[in-house]
Design an enzyme around this catalytic site. Sequence first.
Site, mmCIF file in Angstrom:
data_model
loop_
_atom_site.group_PDB
_atom_site.id
_atom_site.type_symbol
_atom_site.label_atom_id
_atom_site.label_comp_id
_atom_site.label_asym_id
_atom_site.label_seq_id
_atom_site.Cartn_x
_atom_site.Cartn_y
_atom_site.Cartn_z
ATOM 1 N N LYS A 131 -8.217 2.518 18.082
ATOM 2 C CA LYS A 131 -8.842 2.150 16.807
ATOM 3 C C LYS A 131 -8.361 0.771 16.369
ATOM 4 O O LYS A 131 -9.162 -0.070 15.962
ATOM 5 C CB LYS A 131 -8.517 3.203 15.734
ATOM 6 C CG LYS A 131 -9.146 2.842 14.391
ATOM 7 C CD LYS A 131 -8.839 3.829 13.280
ATOM 8 C CE LYS A 131 -9.307 3.265 11.947
ATOM 9 N NZ LYS A 131 -8.870 4.041 10.788
ATOM 10 N N THR A 169 0.844 -1.195 0.000
ATOM 11 C CA THR A 169 0.000 0.000 0.000
ATOM 12 C C THR A 169 0.878 1.243 0.000
ATOM 13 O O THR A 169 1.974 1.234 0.555
ATOM 14 C CB THR A 169 -0.954 0.048 1.212
ATOM 15 O OG1 THR A 169 -1.690 1.277 1.185
ATOM 16 C CG2 THR A 169 -0.210 -0.037 2.537
ATOM 17 N N ALA A 217 -0.138 6.235 3.535
ATOM 18 C CA ALA A 217 0.700 6.384 4.731
ATOM 19 C C ALA A 217 -0.076 6.064 6.009
ATOM 20 O O ALA A 217 0.483 5.529 6.971
ATOM 21 C CB ALA A 217 1.261 7.794 4.798
ATOM 22 N N ASP A 255 -7.467 -4.178 1.273
ATOM 23 C CA ASP A 255 -8.443 -3.400 0.517
ATOM 24 C C ASP A 255 -9.616 -3.192 1.450
ATOM 25 O O ASP A 255 -10.055 -4.127 2.125
ATOM 26 C CB ASP A 255 -8.877 -4.080 -0.781
ATOM 27 C CG ASP A 255 -9.506 -3.060 -1.712
ATOM 28 O OD1 ASP A 255 -8.813 -2.113 -2.141
ATOM 29 O OD2 ASP A 255 -10.722 -3.165 -2.001
ATOM 30 N N HIS A 263 -11.720 -2.853 11.666
ATOM 31 C CA HIS A 263 -11.799 -3.838 10.583
ATOM 32 C C HIS A 263 -10.394 -4.297 10.178
ATOM 33 O O HIS A 263 -10.140 -5.477 9.966
ATOM 34 C CB HIS A 263 -12.527 -3.202 9.404
ATOM 35 C CG HIS A 263 -12.000 -1.849 8.992
ATOM 36 N ND1 HIS A 263 -11.683 -0.857 9.894
ATOM 37 C CD2 HIS A 263 -11.683 -1.333 7.779
ATOM 38 C CE1 HIS A 263 -11.228 0.199 9.261
ATOM 39 N NE2 HIS A 263 -11.214 -0.065 7.965
HETATM 40 P P1 IMP Z 1 -8.361 1.439 -0.782
HETATM 41 O O1 IMP Z 1 -7.071 2.142 -0.538
HETATM 42 O O2 IMP Z 1 -8.659 1.180 -2.199
HETATM 43 O O3 IMP Z 1 -8.479 0.202 0.075
HETATM 44 O O4 IMP Z 1 -9.487 2.445 -0.319
HETATM 45 C C1 IMP Z 1 -9.905 2.498 0.966
HETATM 46 C C2 IMP Z 1 -10.811 3.715 1.165
HETATM 47 O O5 IMP Z 1 -11.820 3.327 2.094
HETATM 48 C C3 IMP Z 1 -10.052 4.878 1.752
HETATM 49 O O6 IMP Z 1 -9.740 5.845 0.809
HETATM 50 C C4 IMP Z 1 -11.025 5.419 2.774
HETATM 51 O O7 IMP Z 1 -11.846 6.355 2.167
HETATM 52 C C5 IMP Z 1 -11.879 4.225 3.163
HETATM 53 N N1 IMP Z 1 -11.344 3.572 4.381
HETATM 54 C C6 IMP Z 1 -10.729 2.359 4.470
HETATM 55 N N2 IMP Z 1 -10.349 2.104 5.720
HETATM 56 C C7 IMP Z 1 -10.703 3.188 6.445
HETATM 57 C C8 IMP Z 1 -10.534 3.509 7.816
HETATM 58 O O8 IMP Z 1 -9.953 2.793 8.632
HETATM 59 N N3 IMP Z 1 -11.045 4.703 8.173
HETATM 60 C C9 IMP Z 1 -11.670 5.532 7.327
HETATM 61 N N4 IMP Z 1 -11.819 5.291 6.032
HETATM 62 C C10 IMP Z 1 -11.352 4.108 5.589
#
Ligand code: IMP
Length: 214
Positions: free
Chosen positions: A191, A17, A20, A84, A196
């Site tokens: 947190k 990933t 950050a 993800d 999750h």
């Molecule tokens: P990914 O990087 O494609 O997995 O996108 C994940 C998106 O879901 C992020 O840009 C956030 O908007 C949202 N997201 C995922 N995990 C969290 C979290 O722990 N807190 C708040 N938003 C989250």
Amino acid sequence: MSGGPPGGAGARLVLATRNAHKVGELRAILGGVLGGSVEVLALDDPSLPPVADVVETGVTFAANALLKARAVAAATGLVSVADDSGIAVDVLGGSPGVFSARWAGRHGDDAANLALLLAQLADVPDEHRGAEFVCAAALVAPGSGLERVEHGRLRGVLERAPRGEGGFGYDPVLRPEGYEVTCAQLPPGGKDAISHRGRAFRALAPAVLEALGR
Ligand code: IMP
């Protein structure tokens, strides 16, 4: 590039990933379950070859997490883990879901994504504002071909306005069930203990240790 012998001193693991915030959370979560003997590298670590961004063509969290972990494992030769994740809102039938990062159109625009979601739910009464964060945690070990995916969830209620400065993404609007504060108002360790991401990666930890020969 070789990851060195699994289980030897200097076992290395790559986080697939560039986010950050996720790197920070994953280092804390994995450090807690793997111990200090495993080096957890971020994708921008200078010892790694450049890794191209992965287009998230999957329609499930698991598919996208596997896409990312496979790409990074193939490019680095190292055991890789990917996250993800997103938010699934009950009255939106689970959306934004895998589109959480690009809900307002531009990938990674957290403020716009959050503002759009709040506007869409403006007329939804409190009792129907249930939602959950979902995370798929994927592991790919290039040598053995081991692949594993685990899921974690954090249920809560969507607030009407953002509260708190911590975290990222939708954290300021999700208040976990049983809490008076949003995820953005929890201390980082607080947190991780219920999130999750924490749940998914703690479930994945035994497979990570197996892949590293620990
Ligand atoms: P990914 O990087 O494609 O997995 O996108 C994940 C998106 O879901 C992020 O840009 C956030 O908007 C949202 N997201 C995922 N995990 C969290 C979290 O722990 N807190 C708040 N938003 C989250």
